[in-house]
Design an enzyme around this catalytic site. Structure first.
Site, PDB file in Angstrom:
ATOM      1  N   ASP A 132       0.814  -1.218   0.000  1.00 33.78           N
ATOM      2  CA  ASP A 132       0.000   0.000   0.000  1.00 33.78           C
ATOM      3  C   ASP A 132       0.848   1.269   0.000  1.00 33.78           C
ATOM      4  O   ASP A 132       0.650   2.163  -0.842  1.00 33.78           O
ATOM      5  CB  ASP A 132      -0.931   0.017   1.213  1.00 33.78           C
ATOM      6  CG  ASP A 132      -2.107  -0.933   1.061  1.00 33.78           C
ATOM      7  OD1 ASP A 132      -1.972  -1.924   0.335  1.00 33.78           O
ATOM      8  OD2 ASP A 132      -3.159  -0.682   1.678  1.00 33.78           O
ATOM      9  N   SER A 189      -4.185  -9.114   8.278  1.00 31.14           N
ATOM     10  CA  SER A 189      -3.193  -8.038   8.340  1.00 31.14           C
ATOM     11  C   SER A 189      -2.485  -8.075   9.693  1.00 31.14           C
ATOM     12  O   SER A 189      -3.046  -8.537  10.694  1.00 31.14           O
ATOM     13  CB  SER A 189      -3.858  -6.676   8.128  1.00 31.14           C
ATOM     14  OG  SER A 189      -4.729  -6.371   9.198  1.00 31.14           O
TER      15      SER A 189
END
Length: 428
Positions: A17, A183
């Site tokens: 990201d 995550s």
């Protein structure tokens, strides 16, 4: 890179990201991006590789700050000093790291002359609030860029496949290892796991995912005994009492905390699996492991029992709840947090002494405690002495009046309820 471009400091992790965000900010938005990496004790992180990747993605500079000592001394120990738990369960492992990172990020922004900062936090989580609230408390003029709340960015990147396609297009290196189905956020205080398969609240976490702790079932079959010493509420020394020859003795705060992680993790201490309430109004399932923090909090709470006045303890329990709420919601640098921390400091002035503990298969068992500031008095508490010993004038007969006075309101309330019951009976 042109000096005419506006400077922006990006909180950079080296992951997919933030690597895409870095390139996007450079190429699509025209920023001169300075990547910022905070070392808060991430496990086996290669910051040399992270720095090289940031530069390859277009950053004009990459600043890596080792914040581990500061993180322990000024944040972790502050939370443990007031026994902070969010919603009675969460030790704030992610929450407590954000103000530490944000403060250093703002220092870098000021040093670099950057008017903008950016982060890769999602628009549904707590971290966007924490980073930006802390940043604006420290620098009211700073402008925060949040790509995951930017309509153009969201339209371009609807999922992981779009991010990977952008990486291919712009030659952004991608980690070849398979991505875990959840995550991870990690620092030396804890590791957290959420999202992916864990969004199913009935899906049990796989034991293989844990990084800091053994499972209690796989922990050693022999207890390990340690002594932890505190000065004014802060852990200052740990001694391994199970090591009869050349026992481990540590006094450095960072090394002490890391050792607590090691021994508590070995014995399967500090795992929780909870559903919590995010500040943005969404419930979130999180799995956490906080071995050293769990050990130290248990020791600290026990020592308070022998050192702290009853009414001070009652008030600090409320303050601890408020501390946890403010920290979780991103108000670390708020005036009300300053007030609480000063009050907690005052409450800890006599919390000095030691606690002996046994660690065994997920359990922290207190074996004993001692303090030169103890309010506990064995003669006063003894059931074998009629009074309070030589030092205290305590007459058990005084309890008669004490009980009668405290029962007055209970009797009054009971009389009212009896009257109500009588009126109800007569009305039938």
């Amino acid at each position: 890179m042109s000096s005419n471009k506006p400077k922006l400091v990006l909180a950079y992790s080296g992951g997919l990201d933030t690597s895409v965000i870095l390139t996007w900010l450079c190429k699509e938005k025209g920023f001169d991006v300075i990547a910022f990496c905070a070392n808060v004790g991430q496990h086996a992180e290669d910051f040399t590789a992270v720095k090289a990747k940031a530069l390859s993605c277009g950053a004009s500079k990459c600043v890596v700050s080792d914040l581990r000592q500061e993180f322990v001394d000024q944040y972790v120990f502050e939370a443990l000093k007031c026994n902070a738990l969010y919603e009675g369960r969460y030790l704030l492992g992610t929450s407590i790291a954000r103000p530490c990172i944000a403060k250093e990020m703002m220092r870098v922004a000021e040093e670099e002359g950057a008017a903008y900062i950016a982060h890769g936090a999602t628009g549904k989580g707590n971290d966007q609030v924490r980073f930006e609230m802390c940043a604006q408390a420290l620098s009211p003029t700073i402008v925060c860029v949040a790509p995951w709340r930017d309509a153009e960015f969201i339209e371009s990147f609807k999922g992981r496949s779009d991010l990977l396609e952008y990486c291919t297009k712009h030659k952004i290196p991608v980690d070849a290892k398979p991505k875990a189905n959840y995550s991870i956020d990690e620092n030396l205080f804890h590791t957290s796991y959420e999202s992916g398969m864990l969004e199913d609240a009935m899906c049990s976490p796989d034991d293989s995912m844990f990084k800091m702790t053994n499972s209690p079932q796989a922990a050693p079959d022999t207890p390990e005994r340690v002594r932890i010493e505190f000065t004014k509420g802060i852990p200052t020394k740990i001694t391994n009492l199970s090591e009869t020859e050349n026992p481990t003795v540590i006094t450095d705060s960072l090394e002490l905390f890391l050792y607590c992680n090691k021994i508590a993790g070995k014995h399967g201490i500090g795992r929780i699996d909870i559903v919590e309430n995010r500040f943005v109004g969404i419930k979130s399932r999180g799995v956490y492991e906080t071995p050293g923090g769990t050990l130290l909090r248990n020791a600290h709470m026990d020592l308070e029992g022998i050192c702290m006045d009853r009414e001070v303890k009652r008030i600090t329990e409320y303050l601890a709840s408020e501390f946890a709420r403010l920290c979780y919601n991103g108000f670390w640098f708020a005036p009300e947090m300053d007030l609480i921390r000063h009050a907690i400091d005052y409450s800890q002035r006599d919390v000095t002494g030691c606690v002996d503990i046994a660690l065994y298969k997920g359990n922290v068992t207190i074996l004993g405690r001692s303090s030169p500031k103890a309010l506990y008095n064995a003669d006063l508490a003894s059931m074998d002495l009629e009074g309070g010993g030589e030092a205290f004038d305590y007459n058990p007969a005084d309890a008669n009046g004490f009980i009668r006075i405290n029962a007055v309101r209970l009797k009054t309330y009971a009389a009212l309820r009896a009257k109500d019951k009588m009126e109800e009976t007569e009305g039938k």
